[in-house]
Design a protein around this motif. Structure first.
Motif, PDB file in Angstrom:
ATOM      1  N   THR A 170       0.840  -1.198   0.000  1.00  0.00           N
ATOM      2  CA  THR A 170       0.000   0.000   0.000  1.00  0.00           C
ATOM      3  C   THR A 170       0.874   1.247   0.000  1.00  0.00           C
ATOM      4  N   LEU A 171       0.453   2.252  -0.708  1.00  0.00           N
ATOM      5  CA  LEU A 171       1.189   3.507  -0.792  1.00  0.00           C
ATOM      6  C   LEU A 171       0.864   4.375   0.413  1.00  0.00           C
ATOM      7  N   PRO A 172       1.864   4.873   1.110  1.00  0.00           N
ATOM      8  CA  PRO A 172       1.590   5.748   2.262  1.00  0.00           C
ATOM      9  C   PRO A 172       1.026   7.086   1.811  1.00  0.00           C
ATOM     10  N   ALA A 173       0.201   7.653   2.668  1.00  0.00           N
ATOM     11  CA  ALA A 173      -0.478   8.910   2.310  1.00  0.00           C
ATOM     12  C   ALA A 173       0.501  10.069   2.200  1.00  0.00           C
ATOM     13  N   ASP A 174       1.549  10.076   3.056  1.00  0.00           N
ATOM     14  CA  ASP A 174       2.475  11.203   3.019  1.00  0.00           C
ATOM     15  C   ASP A 174       3.261  11.236   1.707  1.00  0.00           C
TER      16      ASP A 174
END
Length: 280
Positions: A170-174
């Motif tokens: 999953t890609l981190p939001a930051d």
């Protein structure tokens, strides 16, 4: 007179305490001279007090300077690490273009070139379908092969892609926000530049764009977009290494061509300014 003597003794004690805490060498010399002198007046006491005050302020300023240097020393590794993190992607790209790792560069260059050639021969739907089907066929065959070998060897049946399945992809939001801000900055800069060019804020820049677009019309009549991408990729993986090997000759001829073009641009600008002055 008694008040003066008492104030003198208090000043002497203050000078001795300040000399012990702040600047021992300076204050010891001043206090020794003060104690050896028998004939002194109130002005001498004021001079000594003023010198002590200057030394205290100088010592405080030195302490503040040392604190600032310590803070800079502490923060400098963090800045260097952040700078290295910013530079890391660009350095990897240049390593690819300059063939620092031949095997890695060959894989990237061959894969992207094959993809572009496939897109030029087939539709994008067919290319994506064939690539996904090939990948799926490889994974299914490997999964069946591992199942058969585990059954024949009577070993524990483990999934061959278990390590990859357990990884968090999953890609981190930051990271998304960071790259989104960078993309938004480039989009705004591009919009401002297009406004500058198409609304003729500077006539010279707009004329340069007009010449470039006129040249691109002839280029587009000979090549399509994918052909230009293929040529651009081949040039990106060949020109840097050629420039590195023949830097002296290329810089010489580039300087000649650049000086000739600058002379032509100056002549055009002079004619345009002359026309403007006549019109005014």
């Amino acid at each position: 007179m008694d008040d003066q003597i008492s104030s003198t003794t208090e000043d002497q004690k203050y000078l001795q305490q300040a000399g012990d805490k702040l600047a021992p060498d300076v204050f010891t010399e001043e206090v020794s001279e003060f104690s050896d002198c028998k004939n002194f007046d109130f002005d001498d006491i004021l001079d000594l007090a003023g010198g002590a005050k200057d030394a205290i302020e100088r010592h405080r300023s030195e302490d503040q300077l040392m604190d600032i240097q310590n803070v800079q020393i502490i923060n400098s590794p963090e800045k260097e690490e952040a700078h290295e993190e910013v530079k890391a992607p660009s350095s990897q790209l240049w390593d690819l273009l300059y063939w620092r790792d031949i095997q890695k560069t060959a894989c990237v260059f061959g894969g992207t070139l094959s993809l572009l050639i496939s897109l030029s021969l087939l539709s994008i739907i067919s290319v994506c379908s064939y690539m996904a089907l090939a990948l799926l066929s490889i994974t299914i065959c490997f999964r069946i092969y591992r199942g058969i070998t585990d059954a024949l060897q009577k070993s524990e049946n483990t999934h061959p892609f278990k390590v990859y399945l357990e990884q968090d992809v999953t890609l981190p939001a930051d990271v998304i926000h960071k790259h989104g801000d960078v993309l938004l900055k480039h989009i705004n800069a591009t919009i401002n530049e297009m406004k500058h060019l198409f609304l003729v804020e500077d006539l010279i820049d707009s004329l340069k764009l007009a010449v470039l677009l006129w040249v691109l019309t002839y280029v587009g009549s000979v090549f399509n977009g994918l052909t230009l991408l293929i040529i651009g990729e081949v040039a990106a993986f060949t020109c840097p290494i050629l420039y590195e090997n023949h830097k002296t000759q290329i810089d010489h001829y580039y300087g000649l061509v650049n000086s000739h073009l600058q002379d032509i641009v100056k002549k055009i600008q002079a004619k345009i300014h002359g026309v403007k002055n006549k019109a005014e």
